[in-house]
Design an enzyme around this catalytic site. Structure first.
Site, PDB file in Angstrom:
ATOM      1  N   ASP A 389       7.676 -12.201  -6.723  1.00 46.96           N
ATOM      2  CA  ASP A 389       8.716 -11.157  -7.276  1.00 46.96           C
ATOM      3  C   ASP A 389       9.904 -11.082  -6.426  1.00 46.96           C
ATOM      4  O   ASP A 389       9.861 -11.629  -5.323  1.00 46.96           O
ATOM      5  CB  ASP A 389       8.176  -9.923  -7.285  1.00 46.96           C
ATOM      6  CG  ASP A 389       9.146  -8.858  -7.904  1.00 46.96           C
ATOM      7  OD1 ASP A 389       9.744  -9.062  -8.729  1.00 46.96           O
ATOM      8  OD2 ASP A 389       9.196  -7.722  -7.144  1.00 46.96           O
ATOM      9  N   ASP A 771       5.333  -6.564  -5.131  1.00 48.69           N
ATOM     10  CA  ASP A 771       5.318  -5.020  -4.480  1.00 48.69           C
ATOM     11  C   ASP A 771       5.270  -4.013  -5.530  1.00 48.69           C
ATOM     12  O   ASP A 771       5.063  -2.875  -5.268  1.00 48.69           O
ATOM     13  CB  ASP A 771       6.617  -5.019  -3.632  1.00 48.69           C
ATOM     14  CG  ASP A 771       7.648  -4.640  -4.652  1.00 48.69           C
ATOM     15  OD1 ASP A 771       8.085  -5.368  -5.457  1.00 48.69           O
ATOM     16  OD2 ASP A 771       8.225  -3.514  -4.228  1.00 48.69           O
ATOM     17  N   ASP A 775       4.010  -6.248 -11.158  1.00 51.01           N
ATOM     18  CA  ASP A 775       3.479  -7.553 -10.151  1.00 51.01           C
ATOM     19  C   ASP A 775       1.952  -7.316 -10.517  1.00 51.01           C
ATOM     20  O   ASP A 775       1.365  -8.554  -9.995  1.00 51.01           O
ATOM     21  CB  ASP A 775       4.038  -7.537  -9.097  1.00 51.01           C
ATOM     22  CG  ASP A 775       5.526  -7.817  -8.878  1.00 51.01           C
ATOM     23  OD1 ASP A 775       6.173  -8.377  -9.635  1.00 51.01           O
ATOM     24  OD2 ASP A 775       6.104  -6.964  -8.221  1.00 51.01           O
TER      25      ASP A 775
END
Length: 1183
Positions: A389, A771, A775
């Site tokens: 990400d 995080d 995700d």
């Protein structure tokens, strides 16, 4: 016949009517796995569910048959019982702790109202339909629908850290119809009914309905959502008390439904070990047939003629099976019984080393790395693809409002680092109250879910509290850092958001408070990519619909004919600078439109099934015809050492893909900034609005890159990716695998997981790192999931296998812990197979002297202690071994390729270990037999001849010696502990055998005293060890000298520098000093295009003997280039040092000039002269 239980299709929770709720379970929480009465049978059933345990149980049972067993049954039953006992003990202790936790939770006392009667009950006795009373800081024991609270509007605040790890307070709001039920008298007469879905694990959805009375009509039904639910495990904060109606209890709560055991992850090396085990089992069966048939033939043709063998003339029906089964039992040790336990303990230690690693401790967040999954550390050393990400993973996720564009006019664009908040033009427009500028920041101040609060004051003076809101410090609490940054920016410019009530928002504009009635919030989601708010200004009664979101979503919803060119141009410029961008818009809403929207909204919101889809249809229809206000640009800085970390990981041979929700330009800029996409490559976007266009784009790019001689990169947007993951996925995959990096922008969580799954299905080892909650699916899909504890809560951390606090720690997690774990496990597994095969080969070779009867060469005590004691414990300390130092791993990241490409454990390495075991086993047995039995050896001490027991113990002594020296040969990193254990266990062997020789009830009583007193015993030990181990030593020397692998070269460099008292990381700085040295050698180790610049040059002492630097330099021009680069780096450092010193001298000179009493003109001349001199010196340095 048993009656089939009806499946629950919907749940009805009746307030104050326990009779109608009795079919639902009580609130007893059960996390334990066993009961006291079923622990032993269930645990045994689970353990015997594994093939290895079933195999050894079969062997142990066969050993009970005295006619076929060559050794005592305890040689298998003892280790098997010990292993089972260890596993059962661990399971029992874990379950005992779960029982204690359940007991504590179930016996907490709570106040409830049931059947119109207030009472206090234990948590386990709470039922569906009870009205529960919670006080501040109490934990909710079940899922309840909020009815009322100590606040008049029925609101409260909760903390959901037990659910998602987020510590920020979240608001919950009771319906206006139930907010007045604030007393026990009112609640005792409450007869409401909640209709909801059956128990489910979705903690973010609660699509339900409430009837205030059981007989209410459809028009009177009230809609419930997640805003009215307080889940089990959350804590009540900043609210004196609440009342709620219980809907889900016990393990049927949403938290309980999420406690399902996750799928077990098997490492790549585990699967390889299983295949090796099956191969050995097949070999066992083959040897069983060969030796069994040979033994049967020898017995029938030769054995029966030997009267001293006492073969019966009339054999029973099972006699033909005796010899094959004996060999089966004799070879059962080929599969080491302790291997699984050994590996499980090692995996636990690997995870503990990660948890204890202070190098991955973050002082700012006060947390270190944590291994949630203790079973897959080896996979960290075999990763081929990383999917990351962006926001909060590569960046800090600390947002700062930097620039904006309002109605085509940009602010804060004087230079790259300037801020719109300090732009004089914007401040002027704010002061002049330009309508479009004020409307733009009203959008930012109103279109959000932020909660404003004020710091507590110690003053009791009411005059101190009478300051206006704009003069007080406001603390904004937001779940999204973007929203917090936008609201703060508006506040700094004088449009302050000051208060949020149930349906009332207050902002201050030009020190004048303005109130807006909050009609409806159209929430943001990853699929919608936008958020809107419908408000009515209280004074003017005008209705506004404000929106903000991704540019591709907002642009398709703006009013036709509006000028957008300048805004889009500014947006692209912001994105190219790596800023996060949003578009903002608004429109006014008529009363008729509002009435129609609320009617459609109520209908969709009352749906229990597919509520989100129905609401999105209503929202999408309503969110149209916007006037584009402008764009915002927020800066999110990269975390420390992100570019360096990605560079090192790429040099390690790992491909890095970025999956982000940001727009195209922002993703490209960030990719360039963090070394994901260097400037020397070509970027190819995949485009297309349908399958045909996407396929044509893929084909065109594939043709262009066929003969490309430089790196290229792929970028694809979410809308295109959705199509590409369909019928043309194979073409997308083929092209992506050729690219150096792939960037996916504007992606949804499902698309992220789809990309990971696409690569995973190809057999590539994948790691996903993120995080946030968006995700989680990606992290769970990958072979290894890594969560970063960021500002978006701990959802990713809770779903991950490993958690870290900063992206830079991924480098150490993979290169050090991952590589070492894989290296150590591969040795442990292969050595375990080697020592077991070596032992069995001796047994088989011995049978050439026993007529292939299946007789055991070693006695039962030797068989049991070989794998269980003398070779099992020392190998645990191989966990301290390192083939190269940690510093060298960082300096030579290409070393990671050895593990990622499986070079420590493959068919070739297994072949050599097996050949080594067979060669050493056969040779040791043949030499031992030749020395002692060739001429009928007689002990000179007492004149007795050697018997089988004495020969067996002499052979066992040699076996232990060979294994000790093998451990020593394979150890690369010697420490005090390695020396103590390896040599200490050899001493322990001698001490234990001497003690055993003094025990009359053992078979070896007094035997070794005769052997140890005979010089031939010691000479035979030396001779056999030398001949058996010499080929291994020679092969290792030859390999290191003439065909060294990466680790061999790096170890040589380590020895070279340490012998000269130099740190390993000083290697590059000392290369030039050794170029002309007669004792130093420099060789090009690898090609830089394959492995990166680090570790290419390695100085060696007498490396390759005749090859000196000049000859190698002529053969490989790459060496000249590398040396020139190093020379230039050193010259640059020296030049910078000289410049720094001259700058200091210049400052001192200027200070002296300022203090002098010379006139202005002389000062000016002196300054000019000094400046001119410095410029001449700089030119000289540059030349």
């Amino acid at each position: 016949m048993w009656r089939k239980k009806n499946k629950e299709t919907k749940r009805l929770s009746f307030a104050n009517n326990s009779l109608l709720n009795e079919r639902y379970v009580k609130n007893q929480v059960t996390n334990s796995k066993y009961k006291w009465w079923n622990f032993i049978p269930l645990n045994l059933w689970e353990q015997f569910g594994r093939f290895m345990n079933q195999y050894f149980l079969l062997i142990a049972c066969l050993q009970l048959w005295t006619e076929i067993t060559p050794v005592d049954p305890e040689t298998t039953w003892g280790p098997l019982a010990f292993i089972f006992l260890l596993a059962a003990l661990k399971e029992g202790l874990d379950d005992l702790n779960r029982h204690k936790g359940d007991k504590k939770a179930n016996e907490r006392m709570y106040h409830i109202i049931r059947d119109e009667e207030p009472m206090d009950v234990m948590s386990k006795d709470i039922s569906v339909g009870d009205i529960l009373y919670l006080e501040e800081n109490m934990e909710s024991p079940c899922d309840i629908v909020l009815l009322s609270s100590s606040n008049e509007d029925g609101s409260c605040y909760i903390q959901t850290a037990n659910l998602d790890g987020e510590t920020d307070l979240k608001p919950r709001l009771g319906l206006p119809n139930t907010a007045s039920l604030g007393t026990e008298e009112a609640l005792c007469s409450f007869k409401g009914v909640v209709e909801c879905k059956p128990p489910n694990p979705d903690i973010y959805v609660f699509d339900s309905r409430l009837k205030m009375q059981p007989d209410d009509s459809e028009e009177d039904i009230l809609s419930l959502s997640v805003s009215q639910i307080i889940l089990q495990g959350v804590h009540l904060r900043n609210t004196e008390y609440v009342y709620g109606l219980t809907v889900y209890t016990g393990n049927q709560s949403k938290l309980g439904m999420n406690k399902l055991t996750p799928d077990t992850k098997w490492t790549k090396i585990d699967k390889q070990i299983n295949r090796t085990t099956l191969f050995i089992f097949a070999c066992q069966f083959l040897f069983l047939l060969i030796f069994g048939i040979t033994g049967g033939v020898w017995k029938s043709k030769t054995g029966k003629d030997k009267f001293y063998l006492y073969y019966p003339e009339d054999e029973r029906w099972f006699q033909p099976l005796v010899i094959p089964l004996r060999f089966m039992l004799l070879m059962s040790l080929m599969i080491p019984i302790s291997l699984k336990v050994t590996l499980d303990i090692c995996k636990y230690i690997y995870a503990s080393l990660i948890n204890w690693d202070l190098e991955m401790w973050d002082d700012e967040n006060e947390m270190g790395a944590h291994a949630s999954n203790t079973a897959i550390s080896e996979d960290l050393g075999q990763i081929e693809y990383i999917f990351s990400d962006k926001t909060g993973t590569l960046t800090e996720n600390i947002m700062e409002f930097k620039k904006c564009s309002i109605f085509g006019k940009s602010y804060g664009t004087k230079h790259r680092n300037s801020s719109a908040l300090e732009d004089p033009e914007l401040l002027k427009d704010i002061n002049e109250q330009r309508p479009e500028v004020i409307l733009f920041f009203k959008n930012l101040a109103l279109n959000q879910s932020v909660v404003p609060s004020y710091p507590e004051t110690d003053s009791d003076d009411e005059d101190d509290l009478s300051d206006s809101d704009e003069e007080q410090e406001i603390i904004y609490k937001a779940s999204s850092p973007d929203e917090e940054a936008l609201v703060k920016a508006a506040s700094k410019l004088g449009i302050k958001f000051t208060e949020r009530k149930t349906d009332l928002l207050t902002i201050v504009v030009n020190k004048k408070p303005i109130q807006y009635q909050l009609i409806q919030t159209l929430e943001f989601s990853s699929e919608r990519k936008r958020m809107s708010v419908l408000v009515r200004e209280v004074d003017s009664r005008q209705i506004f619909l404000f929106t903000k979101g991704a540019d591709d979503v907002i642009l398709e919803r703006i009013r036709d004919g509006q000028e957008t060119t300048k805004t889009i141009k500014h947006l692209e410029r912001f994105a190219k600078n790596g800023l996060r961008t949003l578009l903002c818009g608004y429109r006014t809403v008529s009363e008729e439109e509002l009435e129609e929207f609320l009617k459609d909204f109520k209908k969709a919101n009352n749906e229990i099934e597919n509520r989100d889809q129905e609401l999105e249809k209503v929202f999408s229809k309503f969110e149209q015809d916007f006037i584009l206000l402008g764009a915002t640009a927020i800066e999110d800085k990269l975390q420390d050492e992100v570019p360096q970390t990605i560079r090192i990981l790429r040099e390690a041979g790992i491909k890095f893909w970025m999956l982000t929700g940001d727009k195209f330009s922002t993703a490209v800029q960030i990719a360039k900034s963090c070394n994901l996409m260097p400037y020397d490559g070509l970027l190819f976007p995949i485009e297309g609005a349908d399958q045909g266009e996407v396929e044509n784009s893929l084909d065109k790019i594939s043709e262009e890159v066929q003969n490309l001689d430089k790196n290229f990169y792929i970028i694809v947007q979410g809308s295109t990716l959705k199509i590409a993951l369909g019928e043309v996925k194979h073409k997308l995959l083929n092209l992506s695998l050729q690219a150096s990096s792939v960037i996916c922008c504007r992606t949804t969580p499902q698309q992220k997981a789809g990309v990971v799954q696409m690569v995973k299905e190809l057999g590539k080892m994948t790691l996903a790192i993120g995080d946030g909650g968006n995700d989680v699916t990606m992290i769970q899909t990958a072979h290894v999931g890594v969560g970063i504890a960021g500002r978006e809560g701990l959802q990713a951390v809770r779903a991950s296998d490993y958690s870290i606090s900063r992206f830079k720690f991924l480098r150490r997690l993979m290169l050090v812990h991952g590589r070492y774990s894989y290296y150590r496990t591969t040795f442990l597994a292969q050595y375990s197979f080697y020592k077991s095969i070596f032992f069995c080969v001796i047994q088989l070779t011995f049978n050439f002297w026993t007529g292939f009867s299946g007789m055991s060469f070693f006695n039962s005590l030797s068989v049991m202690t070989y794998n269980g004691v003398f070779t099992a414990i020392p190998i645990f300390f191989f966990l301290l071994d390192k083939d190269v130092s940690e510093e060298s791993v960082y300096l030579n990241p290409h070393l990671y390729r050895d593990s990622s490409q499986g070079r420590f454990y493959n068919k070739k390495t297994l072949f050599w270990w097996f050949i080594r075991a067979i060669y050493q086993g056969v040779l040791a047995m043949v030499m031992l037999a030749g020395i002692y039995q060739g001429r009928g050896y007689i002990y000179p001490s007492d004149g007795s001849g050697i018997d089988n027991q004495l020969l067996s113990m002499t052979g066992f002594t040699i076996v232990i010696q060979i294994q000790t020296f093998t451990m020593a040969l394979e150890t690369k990193h010697w420490t005090f502990y390695n020396h103590f254990i390896i040599w200490g266990f050899l001493v322990f062997f001698y001490i234990s055998t001497i003690i055993a020789n003094t025990l009359p009830n053992l078979e070896i009583y007094y035997l070794l005293f005769r052997a140890y007193s005979d010089p031939i015993h010691w000479l035979s030990c030396v001779l056999i060890n030398t001949i058996v181990l010499a080929p291994v030593i020679i092969a290792k020397y030859w390999s290191a000298q003439y065909i060294p692998n990466r680790a061999d070269l790096v170890r040589e460099r380590e020895v070279y520098y340490r012998s000269r008292g130099l740190p390993i990381n000083a290697a590059d700085a000392t290369i030039l000093n050794n170029l002309n040295s007669t004792e130093g050698r420099v060789i090009p180790a690898y090609n830089s295009s394959d492995f990166g610049i680090n570790g290419i040059l390695t100085p060696f002492k007498d490396c390759f003997g005749k090859s000196d630097f000049e000859e190698l330099n002529k053969k490989d021009p790459l060496t000249t280039l590398i040396i020139e680069n190093i020379q230039n780096d050193i010259l640059k450092k020296k030049t910078q040092e000289v410049r720094t010193q001259r700058e200091l001298d210049k400052k001192k000179k200027n200070v002296g000039l300022n203090k002098s009493n010379s006139d202005d003109s002389s000062n000016s001349d002196s300054s000019t002269t000094a400046s001119s001199t410095t410029e001449d010196e700089d030119d000289e340095l540059n030349n």
